[in-house]
Design an enzyme around this catalytic site. Structure first.
Site, mmCIF file in Angstrom:
data_model
loop_
_atom_site.group_PDB
_atom_site.id
_atom_site.type_symbol
_atom_site.label_atom_id
_atom_site.label_comp_id
_atom_site.label_asym_id
_atom_site.label_seq_id
_atom_site.Cartn_x
_atom_site.Cartn_y
_atom_site.Cartn_z
ATOM 1 N N CYS A 77 0.829 -1.205 0.000
ATOM 2 C CA CYS A 77 0.000 0.000 0.000
ATOM 3 C C CYS A 77 0.870 1.264 0.000
ATOM 4 C CB CYS A 77 -0.996 -0.035 1.162
ATOM 5 S SG CYS A 77 -2.323 1.185 0.997
ATOM 6 N N HIS A 175 -3.752 -4.856 -0.085
ATOM 7 C CA HIS A 175 -3.279 -5.433 1.175
ATOM 8 C C HIS A 175 -3.376 -6.955 1.102
ATOM 9 C CE1 HIS A 175 -2.928 -1.798 3.689
ATOM 10 N NE2 HIS A 175 -3.858 -1.329 2.887
ATOM 11 N N GLU A 177 -2.443 -9.046 3.243
ATOM 12 C CA GLU A 177 -2.786 -9.559 4.577
ATOM 13 C C GLU A 177 -4.283 -9.457 4.866
ATOM 14 O OE1 GLU A 177 -2.301 -5.157 5.359
ATOM 15 O OE2 GLU A 177 -1.435 -6.623 3.975
#
Length: 193
Positions: A77, A175, A177
């Site tokens: 990001c 992202h 994650e």
């Protein structure tokens, strides 16, 4: 394997640590130059505003370290955006790893882009076992235009770089994650490079 998450006060640290742990690895959060240099893999996260994040990098001397790293580095990001030449956000000079300038989305789309989108035109082993049109999670108001270092594309009123690669440096605008099974596969691919 030693995995380091760069700590410069501008990252979504806990969710990245949890995602790495789910993959069976441990990550160390640090701003120690020697520890970062000695890592097998480096994750350069980022959430927040570009100029204040870059100020924190400069204050800690990490702005000169990151571009010199030789091991695989993954910017996430804002981390990816700071690896570019510059960003319009706060008129901020970046680390100059990726040869592209980050710009703001036009007023034709809702900003920030928050939520799920698809990635396509996937290149490099970062996207091994990931198919075109896979869904990933994004939160951003600025983007890197398509350039020679683009390895994945997303569309939000305009096609833009969802991921970049130059040598040992990788960046994802999204992202991983927070991107469910697809993001987990991308993180696994990075850690297994």
């Amino acid at each position: 394997m030693k995995i380091v998450i760069i700590n410069y006060g501008a990252g979504n640290i806990q969710s990245i640590k949890f995602a790495i742990k789910r993959l069976g690895y441990e990550a160390v959060l640090t701003d120690n130059v020697e520890e970062i240099k000695a890592a097998d893999k480096v994750i350069f996260p980022g959430v927040g505003e570009a100029s204040s994040a870059m100020s924190k990098l400069i204050d800690s001397g990490l702005d000169t370290l990151v571009p010199t790293l030789k091991q695989p580095v993954l910017g996430i990001c804002l981390g990816m955006q700071l690896m570019c030449n510059a960003t319009e956000e706060g008129n901020t000079k970046g680390l100059g790893i990726f040869d592209v300038n980050v710009v703001k989305f036009s007023t034709n789309v809702k900003v920030p882009q928050i939520g799920w989108n698809q990635i396509l035109d996937l290149k490099t082993p970062l996207f091994s076992k990931v198919e075109d049109n896979a869904h990933i999670y994004l939160v951003h108001s600025f983007y890197a235009p398509i350039c020679k270092e683009t390895i994945a594309v997303a569309d939000y009123g305009i096609k833009y770089s969802a991921a970049l690669n130059k040598g040992n440096f990788y960046g994802t605008q999204f992202h991983p994650e927070k991107s469910s099974i697809i993001g987990e596969q991308i993180l696994r691919n990075f850690l297994e490079m």
